[in-house]
Scaffold this motif. Structure first.
Motif, PDB file in Angstrom:
ATOM      1  N   ARG A   1       0.803  -1.227   0.000  1.00 49.06           N
ATOM      2  CA  ARG A   1       0.000   0.000   0.000  1.00 49.06           C
ATOM      3  C   ARG A   1       0.838   1.281   0.000  1.00 49.06           C
ATOM      4  N   ARG A   2       2.112   1.156   0.373  1.00 48.94           N
ATOM      5  CA  ARG A   2       2.995   2.329   0.390  1.00 48.94           C
ATOM      6  C   ARG A   2       3.783   2.487  -0.909  1.00 48.94           C
ATOM      7  N   GLY A   3       3.572   1.567  -1.854  1.00 48.81           N
ATOM      8  CA  GLY A   3       4.302   1.616  -3.112  1.00 48.81           C
ATOM      9  C   GLY A   3       5.660   0.942  -3.047  1.00 48.81           C
ATOM     10  N   ILE A   4       5.858   0.121  -2.037  1.00 50.84           N
ATOM     11  CA  ILE A   4       7.106  -0.620  -1.881  1.00 50.84           C
ATOM     12  C   ILE A   4       7.003  -1.910  -2.691  1.00 50.84           C
ATOM     13  N   ILE A   5       8.039  -2.216  -3.458  1.00 51.77           N
ATOM     14  CA  ILE A   5       8.081  -3.482  -4.193  1.00 51.77           C
ATOM     15  C   ILE A   5       8.336  -4.582  -3.168  1.00 51.77           C
ATOM     16  N   ARG A   6       7.350  -5.423  -2.994  1.00 54.73           N
ATOM     17  CA  ARG A   6       7.480  -6.508  -2.012  1.00 54.73           C
ATOM     18  C   ARG A   6       7.893  -7.825  -2.678  1.00 54.73           C
ATOM     19  N   HIS A   7       7.542  -7.975  -3.937  1.00 50.62           N
ATOM     20  CA  HIS A   7       7.898  -9.191  -4.686  1.00 50.62           C
ATOM     21  C   HIS A   7       8.100  -8.821  -6.142  1.00 50.62           C
ATOM     22  N   LYS A   8       8.956  -9.585  -6.800  1.00 50.40           N
ATOM     23  CA  LYS A   8       9.168  -9.397  -8.235  1.00 50.40           C
ATOM     24  C   LYS A   8       9.225 -10.787  -8.879  1.00 50.40           C
TER      25      LYS A   8
ATOM     26  N   ARG B   1       4.731 -16.018  -9.307  1.00 52.45           N
ATOM     27  CA  ARG B   1       3.578 -16.396 -10.105  1.00 52.45           C
ATOM     28  C   ARG B   1       2.736 -17.449  -9.394  1.00 52.45           C
ATOM     29  N   GLY B   2       1.570 -17.707  -9.971  1.00 50.89           N
ATOM     30  CA  GLY B   2       0.722 -18.791  -9.489  1.00 50.89           C
ATOM     31  C   GLY B   2       0.301 -18.637  -8.041  1.00 50.89           C
ATOM     32  N   LYS B   3       0.387 -19.735  -7.304  1.00 53.48           N
ATOM     33  CA  LYS B   3      -0.046 -19.758  -5.893  1.00 53.48           C
ATOM     34  C   LYS B   3       0.806 -18.834  -5.034  1.00 53.48           C
ATOM     35  N   ARG B   4       2.093 -18.690  -5.350  1.00 56.48           N
ATOM     36  CA  ARG B   4       2.952 -17.775  -4.578  1.00 56.48           C
ATOM     37  C   ARG B   4       2.469 -16.340  -4.732  1.00 56.48           C
ATOM     38  N   LEU B   5       2.081 -15.972  -5.946  1.00 52.92           N
ATOM     39  CA  LEU B   5       1.566 -14.627  -6.196  1.00 52.92           C
ATOM     40  C   LEU B   5       0.277 -14.409  -5.409  1.00 52.92           C
ATOM     41  N   GLU B   6      -0.629 -15.349  -5.514  1.00 57.07           N
ATOM     42  CA  GLU B   6      -1.908 -15.224  -4.808  1.00 57.07           C
ATOM     43  C   GLU B   6      -1.696 -15.107  -3.296  1.00 57.07           C
ATOM     44  N   ALA B   7      -0.828 -15.939  -2.738  1.00 58.43           N
ATOM     45  CA  ALA B   7      -0.567 -15.900  -1.296  1.00 58.43           C
ATOM     46  C   ALA B   7       0.060 -14.567  -0.886  1.00 58.43           C
TER      47      ALA B   7
END
Length: 161
Positions: free
Chosen positions: A135-142, A145-151
């Protein structure tokens, strides 16, 4: 195999300074693009929301293959506050407009074309390149995909506003 050759040959031509690279745990650099209807948007206008930014192209087979899972992610988490933005790198804006007609993609779209500044700021070196922002515009993941993205998105949506 053409898509693989294109994917492997797309490299940002100039070396990037460390300060220009988009890195996990840093604020995403300010980028902007035009929507298919001509409205200019910036990534910072989505502060306060969890954002998935997907930089892709219609000619990229791996990009197209991810659309069904993106559609499912938006279906599941869009009502909970997820903002999904596809930044399309096709040179001709008509390509994206035609593509959306045949491949339902119910989320925001940006036309970035061959905008080198956009790619440099985000350190996009191949397609697809996917960013998950808190929510602060911080890149938390790059590039998850898939289930990892959803989680990851679910976890960020549960964090306090």
């Amino acid at each position: 195999m053409l898509w693989l050759a294109l994917l492997l040959t797309y490299v940002v031509p100039e070396p990037l300074e460390a300060s220009e690279r988009s890195v996990v745990s840093q604020t995403i650099p300010e980028v902007s693009a035009t929507t298919p209807v001509g409205v200019r948007e910036t990534i910072s206008q989505y502060r306060g929301s969890v954002v998935v930014l997907d930089v892709w192209a219609a000619w990229c087979a791996p990009c197209v293959a991810e659309i069904p899972s993106h559609r499912e992610l938006v279906r599941k988490l869009g009502k909970r506050g997820l903002i999904f933005v596809s930044a399309n790198a096709d040179a001709d804006p008509k390509v994206l407009r035609r593509f959306i007609l045949t491949h339902p993609m119910p989320w925001r779209h940006w036309l970035v074309g061959k905008d080198r500044a956009f790619s440099r700021k985000l350190d996009v070196r191949s397609y697809p390149t996917l960013f998950v922002l808190d929510r602060r515009g911080i890149i938390r993941h790059k590039n998850i995909r898939g289930k990892r993205l959803e989680a990851a998105v679910e976890k960020l949506l549960k964090e306090e506003k």
